[in-house]
Design a protein around this motif. Structure first.
Motif, mmCIF file in Angstrom:
data_model
loop_
_atom_site.group_PDB
_atom_site.id
_atom_site.type_symbol
_atom_site.label_atom_id
_atom_site.label_comp_id
_atom_site.label_asym_id
_atom_site.label_seq_id
_atom_site.Cartn_x
_atom_site.Cartn_y
_atom_site.Cartn_z
ATOM 1 N N GLN A 1 0.661 -1.328 0.159
ATOM 2 C CA GLN A 1 -0.219 -0.190 0.034
ATOM 3 C C GLN A 1 0.828 1.188 -0.077
ATOM 4 O OE1 GLN A 1 -2.352 -0.707 3.693
ATOM 5 N NE2 GLN A 1 -3.937 -1.943 2.282
ATOM 6 N N ALA A 2 2.098 1.169 0.731
ATOM 7 C CA ALA A 2 2.763 2.434 0.856
ATOM 8 C C ALA A 2 3.514 2.663 -0.507
ATOM 9 C CB ALA A 2 3.754 2.117 1.816
ATOM 10 N N GLN A 3 3.903 1.463 -1.261
ATOM 11 C CA GLN A 3 4.677 1.523 -2.499
ATOM 12 C C GLN A 3 3.683 2.025 -3.526
ATOM 13 O OE1 GLN A 3 7.766 0.914 -3.290
ATOM 14 N NE2 GLN A 3 7.249 1.830 -4.927
ATOM 15 N N ASP A 4 2.306 1.752 -3.447
ATOM 16 C CA ASP A 4 1.160 2.262 -4.465
ATOM 17 C C ASP A 4 1.167 3.606 -4.179
ATOM 18 O OD1 ASP A 4 1.094 -0.232 -5.612
ATOM 19 O OD2 ASP A 4 -0.884 -0.865 -4.278
ATOM 20 N N ARG A 5 1.114 4.213 -2.917
ATOM 21 C CA ARG A 5 0.940 5.535 -2.489
ATOM 22 C C ARG A 5 2.091 6.058 -2.909
ATOM 23 N NH1 ARG A 5 1.584 9.131 1.813
ATOM 24 N NH2 ARG A 5 -0.119 10.761 1.902
ATOM 25 N N SER A 6 3.300 5.882 -2.967
ATOM 26 C CA SER A 6 4.522 6.459 -3.371
ATOM 27 C C SER A 6 4.539 6.744 -4.849
ATOM 28 C CB SER A 6 5.559 5.681 -2.831
ATOM 29 O OG SER A 6 6.709 6.157 -3.317
ATOM 30 N N ASN A 7 3.949 5.645 -5.567
ATOM 31 C CA ASN A 7 4.020 5.749 -6.942
ATOM 32 C C ASN A 7 2.918 6.915 -7.413
ATOM 33 O OD1 ASN A 7 5.836 3.571 -7.145
ATOM 34 N ND2 ASN A 7 4.504 1.942 -7.535
ATOM 35 N N ARG A 8 1.818 6.778 -6.934
ATOM 36 C CA ARG A 8 0.847 7.625 -7.131
ATOM 37 C C ARG A 8 1.340 9.154 -6.966
ATOM 38 N NH1 ARG A 8 -2.571 4.483 -4.222
ATOM 39 N NH2 ARG A 8 -2.642 6.028 -2.708
ATOM 40 N N LEU A 9 2.017 9.347 -5.672
ATOM 41 C CA LEU A 9 2.497 10.961 -5.441
ATOM 42 C C LEU A 9 3.756 11.219 -6.326
ATOM 43 C CD1 LEU A 9 2.866 10.383 -1.516
ATOM 44 C CD2 LEU A 9 1.359 12.036 -2.643
ATOM 45 N N GLU A 10 4.642 10.122 -6.888
ATOM 46 C CA GLU A 10 5.649 10.602 -7.581
ATOM 47 C C GLU A 10 4.946 10.941 -9.057
ATOM 48 O OE1 GLU A 10 8.551 7.464 -8.403
ATOM 49 O OE2 GLU A 10 8.857 7.290 -6.083
ATOM 50 N N GLU A 11 4.075 10.336 -9.573
ATOM 51 C CA GLU A 11 3.189 10.611 -10.561
ATOM 52 C C GLU A 11 2.406 11.909 -10.548
ATOM 53 O OE1 GLU A 11 1.943 10.658 -14.279
ATOM 54 O OE2 GLU A 11 3.189 9.187 -13.741
ATOM 55 N N ALA A 12 1.975 12.397 -9.273
ATOM 56 C CA ALA A 12 1.264 13.520 -9.124
ATOM 57 C C ALA A 12 2.324 14.738 -9.027
ATOM 58 C CB ALA A 12 0.464 13.469 -7.839
ATOM 59 N N ASN A 13 3.554 14.315 -8.601
ATOM 60 C CA ASN A 13 4.617 15.353 -8.592
ATOM 61 C C ASN A 13 4.979 15.637 -10.049
ATOM 62 O OD1 ASN A 13 6.851 16.939 -7.692
ATOM 63 N ND2 ASN A 13 8.168 15.223 -7.640
ATOM 64 N N ARG A 14 5.183 14.897 -10.790
ATOM 65 C CA ARG A 14 5.620 14.686 -12.222
ATOM 66 C C ARG A 14 4.548 15.506 -12.835
ATOM 67 N NH1 ARG A 14 7.650 9.514 -11.959
ATOM 68 N NH2 ARG A 14 6.022 8.417 -12.359
ATOM 69 N N GLU A 15 3.317 15.359 -12.770
ATOM 70 C CA GLU A 15 2.206 16.107 -13.324
ATOM 71 C C GLU A 15 2.075 17.547 -12.952
ATOM 72 O OE1 GLU A 15 -1.164 17.173 -15.776
ATOM 73 O OE2 GLU A 15 0.277 15.391 -15.559
ATOM 74 N N VAL A 16 2.521 17.899 -11.542
ATOM 75 C CA VAL A 16 2.423 19.309 -11.249
ATOM 76 C C VAL A 16 3.806 19.858 -11.731
ATOM 77 C CG1 VAL A 16 3.091 20.537 -9.145
ATOM 78 C CG2 VAL A 16 1.274 18.884 -8.836
ATOM 79 N N SER A 17 4.705 19.113 -11.647
ATOM 80 C CA SER A 17 6.193 19.683 -12.304
ATOM 81 C C SER A 17 5.701 20.003 -13.838
ATOM 82 C CB SER A 17 7.266 18.605 -12.248
ATOM 83 O OG SER A 17 8.062 19.091 -12.725
ATOM 84 N N ARG A 18 5.178 19.159 -14.681
ATOM 85 C CA ARG A 18 4.821 19.313 -15.903
ATOM 86 C C ARG A 18 4.191 20.622 -15.895
ATOM 87 N NH1 ARG A 18 0.977 19.109 -19.226
ATOM 88 N NH2 ARG A 18 -0.396 18.028 -17.831
ATOM 89 N N ARG A 19 2.860 20.696 -15.086
ATOM 90 C CA ARG A 19 2.076 21.969 -15.199
ATOM 91 C C ARG A 19 2.603 23.488 -14.981
ATOM 92 N NH1 ARG A 19 -4.029 19.974 -12.963
ATOM 93 N NH2 ARG A 19 -4.258 18.328 -14.496
ATOM 94 N N LEU A 20 3.463 23.045 -14.162
ATOM 95 C CA LEU A 20 4.367 24.364 -13.568
ATOM 96 C C LEU A 20 5.244 24.856 -14.785
ATOM 97 C CD1 LEU A 20 5.272 23.836 -10.067
ATOM 98 C CD2 LEU A 20 3.820 25.574 -10.636
#
Length: 90
Positions: free
Chosen positions: A58-77
C-alpha cells in the motif's frame, strides 16, 4: 540378611529409576510446552509478516501515485512558466 540387602538394593534401584523417569517426563513436558510456544510465536510472526507486506504494498502504491502527481504538477508548472514568459515577451 543377604535377602533383605538384595531387596533393599532392588527397591533403591527401582526408586532411582522411577525418579529418573519422573525427571524425564518433566523434561519432555517442558520441551513440548516450549515447542508449542515457539509454534505460536512463529504463527504470530507469519501474521505480522503478511500484514507488513500488505502495508508495504500500500505504501509503495501511494508512493507511486505521489511520484506521478509530482511529475504532473512539475509539468504543469513548466507549462505555466512558459506561458507567463511568452506573455511577458509580447
Amino acid at each position: 540378611m543377604p535377602a533383605e540387602t538384595t531387596v533393599k538394593a532392588a527397591l533403591e534401584a527401582l526408586n532411582k529409576a522411577l525418579n529418573q523417569l519422573d525427571n524425564e517426563v518433566d523434561r519432555q513436558v517442558e520441551a513440548s510446552r516450549n515447542s508449542s510456544e515457539a509454534a505460536a510465536e512463529l504463527g504470530r510472526m507469519i501474521e505480522d509478516r503478511s500484514r507488513i507486506a500488505v502495508e508495504l504494498d500500500q505504501a509503495q502504491d501511494r508512493s507511486n501515485r505521489l511520484e506521478e502527481a509530482n511529475r504532473e504538477v512539475s509539468r504543469r508548472l513548466v507549462t505555466a512558466m512558459e506561458t507567463i514568459r511568452a506573455v511577458l515577451d509580447r
